[in-house]
Design an enzyme around this catalytic site. Structure first.
Site, PDB file in Angstrom:
ATOM      1  CD  GLU A 251      -3.097  -1.273   1.987  1.00 33.62           C
ATOM      2  OE1 GLU A 251      -3.108  -0.474   2.932  1.00 33.62           O
ATOM      3  OE2 GLU A 251      -3.996  -2.110   1.790  1.00 33.62           O
TER       4      GLU A 251
ATOM      5  CG  HIS B 129     -16.310 -12.430   6.150  1.00 31.05           C
ATOM      6  ND1 HIS B 129     -16.399 -13.598   5.422  1.00 31.05           N
ATOM      7  CD2 HIS B 129     -17.519 -12.256   6.742  1.00 31.05           C
ATOM      8  CE1 HIS B 129     -17.617 -14.110   5.570  1.00 31.05           C
ATOM      9  NE2 HIS B 129     -18.319 -13.310   6.355  1.00 31.05           N
ATOM     10  CD  GLU B 130     -10.127  -6.159   8.496  1.00 32.15           C
ATOM     11  OE1 GLU B 130     -10.254  -5.378   7.552  1.00 32.15           O
ATOM     12  OE2 GLU B 130      -9.109  -6.877   8.647  1.00 32.15           O
TER      13      GLU B 130
ATOM     14  CG  HIS C 284      -9.868  -4.516   0.561  1.00 32.07           C
ATOM     15  ND1 HIS C 284      -9.801  -3.144   0.612  1.00 32.07           N
ATOM     16  CD2 HIS C 284     -10.652  -4.817  -0.505  1.00 32.07           C
ATOM     17  CE1 HIS C 284     -10.538  -2.632  -0.360  1.00 32.07           C
ATOM     18  NE2 HIS C 284     -11.074  -3.622  -1.054  1.00 32.07           N
TER      19      HIS C 284
ATOM     20  CD  GLU D 275      -6.920  -2.207  -0.145  1.00 29.60           C
ATOM     21  OE1 GLU D 275      -7.302  -1.088   0.153  1.00 29.60           O
ATOM     22  OE2 GLU D 275      -6.579  -3.038   0.725  1.00 29.60           O
TER      23      GLU D 275
ATOM     24  CD  GLU E 287      -8.672   1.630   1.974  1.00 29.38           C
ATOM     25  OE1 GLU E 287      -9.704   1.140   1.496  1.00 29.38           O
ATOM     26  OE2 GLU E 287      -7.933   1.018   2.758  1.00 29.38           O
TER      27      GLU E 287
HETATM   28  C1  NOJ Z   1      -8.887  -1.711   4.962  1.00 28.30           C
HETATM   29  C2  NOJ Z   1      -9.666  -1.875   3.705  1.00 28.30           C
HETATM   30  O1  NOJ Z   1      -8.873  -1.593   2.593  1.00 28.30           O
HETATM   31  C3  NOJ Z   1     -10.857  -0.952   3.797  1.00 28.30           C
HETATM   32  O2  NOJ Z   1     -11.549  -0.950   2.572  1.00 28.30           O
HETATM   33  C4  NOJ Z   1     -11.716  -1.343   4.951  1.00 28.30           C
HETATM   34  O3  NOJ Z   1     -12.761  -0.423   5.081  1.00 28.30           O
HETATM   35  C5  NOJ Z   1     -10.912  -1.374   6.243  1.00 28.30           C
HETATM   36  N1  NOJ Z   1      -9.710  -2.107   6.072  1.00 28.30           N
HETATM   37  C6  NOJ Z   1     -11.690  -2.006   7.375  1.00 28.30           C
HETATM   38  O4  NOJ Z   1     -11.843  -3.376   7.129  1.00 28.30           O
HETATM   39 CA    CA Z   2      -6.374  -1.527   2.529  1.00 25.81          CA
END
Ligand code: NOJ
Ligand code: CA
Length: 712
Positions: free
Chosen positions: A175, A410-411, A479, A498, A504
């Site tokens: 990133e 799903h984080e 991501h 990603e 973002e």
């Molecule tokens: C990073 C991700 O790239 C983003 O899209 C997401 O909103 C946050 N993490 C929270 O999961």
């Molecule tokens: Ca990210």
């Protein structure tokens, strides 16, 4: 389909190769690329590559250092060779074009290690018109069963101090913003200052990541990456500045090993895409061609789509992921509302439904966000327990009645052991409620502790997720995964990921410089589609909070153009519904633009400077064009000769206003409508950090009478 090539002559050439140090040569089908193989004076096997006679890769090493058994595989006896030719055309489930030609000459070297280990390996070379791919294969054999790779010794020796578009070598993150320097000026320690990246593991001053884009002083464009990364760590590159030679550097595991394999096994393909035209690099399908065909037979449930989301409002600090309203991520002291509450989600469902957008991503719907980041904690989320103010039943019914679908989130917070335990249960819950797409996330240090995002263990995890979601007929957007290598051909439910610095970052950090989106297609997107999340209309974060300096580093018109220049079958309309409702004339482009294509024309491009692309919507006569520039204003005249001859189109042009620029006047745009056809020469005036988006839709009789021909 494979044809044997020059079998007779080859035997003689190879005899010379082994005993008299002669070259084996292999040309691309069009003759422009030439691969050469021979031994160095010390007996090491090397390859080289030229394009129209110019050196792309000078003699470069091949092979491995194994840890178990303790052997170096660099000097070989040639046992035999095999040569074939393939020319086929295949149809991707979705993509930038409806059919893809796969045309290469292949040479397989069957080799036996020379020092007495008795180990045999094969190296498979495929020379395409657009580049070279090669991979190692460890056949089933008595002398090698389980083995551990200490290092892959593949080299990429370059012919000079090329211009390079690079990000620091890192085991956990891609990133970064891109640096554009000479090879001799690469300095990965610059990454230490990029503190807005959650988890970074820099390890060598001279290390960079792939896809690495380069330009030589005599006008060659060279891209190095890999294809079909399966059961193996990602490859970084470490530069030896004394000889401009990149050495492969595999991401290690928790105990410092690189890969655990069992014969028979293959490595990913190492890819070198080359041309004297930048547009050819973007048009190359070599990486896809080097991946296996779809393993999913029934693909009827896989649907390219646009989506909105309860998402940007958390990134801009307007609401929170966690139910108690604390600001996860932006560390804001003041409490805000929980974004994923039932009423708010309904607002997004209404907006999506009204505007023909299929999906609504909802982040922060499940418990765990209070505790999700920074603690390296194993059990944070369970992926099935909604917060009390998110009524999953009611929302599912509401979305269904409105003809749209909620996209699951799903984080994992990097706790992958925990996610693996929950995956089946979580996907069953999705099936129960009819969710057919999930966005996963891996923000945080990986558990199993000591593993990295890009190591073999995680590469296997990401493939498991692609496979398992496919079993449940679920599409996936990852991501923070390892960067893609064309695996979406094999798992077409893996729509996007990603694995780079997305839009973002503009909400809460110094952001992405205006040139960023002119580099990404030449680097990160070479491996596959990116969920970049374009479409931000409210450019300055001071509109949300007067103390904020952050902003998106483009004009509004450029945000529209990104739907065409940043290819993805999954495109977010990332801004808030109210920001779109204030500018529905501009939002019309996002409504209209396609996400799946019959054809793509890379009209003009230069990495770091500008990109102009036109694409024809799948099974429709509509074309869409996107043109973007870096921080400089640029003008172009673009011929629309890709349009159907004899057909008239309504060209709706969404462009920067005359006085627009990303910094001082980013939201000023002009929309114009003209009649256009294949003879039209369209003038594009891109303002600093700006762009133009154009829709070209066949005109009706009534429109032809009403609307002026372009240029008259
Ligand atoms: C990073 C991700 O790239 C983003 O899209 C997401 O909103 C946050 N993490 C929270 O999961
Ligand atoms: Ca990210």
């Amino acid at each position: 389909m494979f044809k044997k090539l020059f079998a007779g002559i080859l035997a003689i050439t190879l005899f010379q190769f082994v005993y008299a140090d002669q070259f084996i040569n292999l040309h691309s089908p069009d003759g422009n690329l030439q691969l050469g193989l021979n031994n160095r004076d010390n007996g090491d096997l090397v390859y080289r590559l030229t394009y129209k006679g110019k050196t792309v890769i000078a003699p470069s090493g091949l092979g491995f250092k194994l840890r178990v058994p303790d052997v170096s595989l660099i000097k070989f006896t040639l046992i035999s060779t095999d040569s074939t030719l393939l020319d086929e055309t295949w149809k991707p489930v979705w993509g930038e074009q409806s059919s893809i030609r796969n045309n290469f000459k292949q040479l397989v070297l069957n080799l036996k290690e020379q020092s007495g280990s008795g180990i045999t390996i094969k190296i498979i070379f495929r020379v395409f018109n657009d580049g070279l791919g090669f991979r190692y294969e460890f056949p089933k054999q008595d002398k090698l069963n389980h083995f551990i790779i200490a290092d892959e010794l593949t080299q990429f020796a370059l012919s000079g101090d090329h211009k390079a578009f690079w990000i620091p070598g890192d085991y956990d993150s891609n990133e970064y913003g891109y640096y554009t320097t000479k090879l001799s000026e690469i300095d990965a320690t610059r990454g230490e200052k990029v503190t807005e990246i959650a988890v970074r593991t820099l390890y060598d001053k001279n290390a960079v990541q792939t896809p690495l884009m380069m330009k030589t002083s005599d006008g060659l464009y060279i891209n190095i990456h890999e294809a079909a990364l399966i059961n193996y760590p990602a490859m970084n590159l470490v530069l030896d500045k004394s000889s401009f030679t990149f050495n492969a550097h595999l991401v290690p595991d928790a105990v410092g090993n690189k890969a655990y394999l069992q014969a028979p096994a293959v490595t990913p393909w190492r890819t070198i895409i080359v041309s004297d035209k930048a547009t050819d690099i973007l048009a190359s399908k070599m990486i896809l061609n080097l991946n296996e065909p779809s393993k999913i037979t029934d693909v009827s449930w896989i649907k390219p789509q646009k989506f909105v989301g309860v998402w940007w409002e958390m990134h801009v600090g307007k609401s929170s992921w966690d139910c108690s309203g604390g600001q996860v991520g932006s560390q804001q002291a003041t409490k805000v509302t929980h974004g994923a509450n039932t009423a708010n989600v309904k607002k997004y469902i209404d907006f999506a439904s009204k505007n023909g957008i299929n999906g609504i991503l909802v982040e922060g719907w499940n418990t765990g966000w209070e505790d999700w980041f920074g603690n390296w904690k194993e059990d944070v989320f369970d992926f099935v327990t909604p917060y009390p103010d998110f009524n999953i039943k009611e929302l599912t019914a509401y979305a269904k009645a409105k003809g749209v679908k909620i996209i699951m989130h799903h984080e994992t917070s990097g706790s992958v052991t925990n996610y693996e335990r929950w995956m089946d249960t979580a996907y069953r819950l999705m099936r129960k409620y009819g969710y057919d797409a999930v966005k996963t996330g891996y923000v945080g240090r990986i558990i199993p502790r000591g593993e990295h995002h890009d190591g073999q263990w995680m590469v296997r995890h990401f493939e498991r997720v692609a496979k398992k979601t496919a079993d449940y007929h679920i599409m996936v957007d990852m991501h923070e995964p390892v960067r893609p290598t064309g695996l979406h051909r094999t798992y077409p439910n893996f729509l996007a990921c990603e694995a780079a610095r997305g839009n973002e970052f503009n909400a809460w950090s110094m952001g992405n410089m205006p040139e960023h989106e002119t580099i990404l297609p030449f680097t990160r997107l070479m491996g596959g589609p990116m969920d970049y999340t374009p479409g931000i209309f409210k450019i300055k974060m001071s509109d949300y909070n007067s103390s904020k300096q952050e902003q998106v580093h483009t004009t509004l018109a450029k945000q529209l153009a990104l739907y065409v220049t940043m290819y993805s079958p999954l495109q977010m309309a990332a801004d808030l519904p109210e920001n779109y409702e204030a500018k529905m004339d501009a939002f019309q482009f996002i409504k209209d633009v396609a996400v799946d294509w019959d054809d793509t024309k890379i009209i003009d491009a230069e990495p770091g400077d500008y990109i102009i692309i036109a694409r024809k919507a799948k099974e429709k006569a509509n074309w869409f064009m996107g043109a973007i520039t870096d921080e400089n204003a640029r003008s172009f005249t673009t011929e629309l000769n890709f349009l159907d001859a004899g057909k008239k189109y309504i060209a709706t042009i969404y462009r920067d206003a005359e006085n627009a620029d990303w910094k001082n006047n980013p939201e000023k745009y002009v929309i114009e409508k003209f009649i256009a056809d294949a003879a039209t020469k369209l003038k594009l005036n891109l303002r600093p950090g700006g762009g133009t988006a154009v829709s070209l839709i066949p005109a009706t009789e009534a429109e032809l009478k009403k609307i002026k021909q372009y240029g008259n």
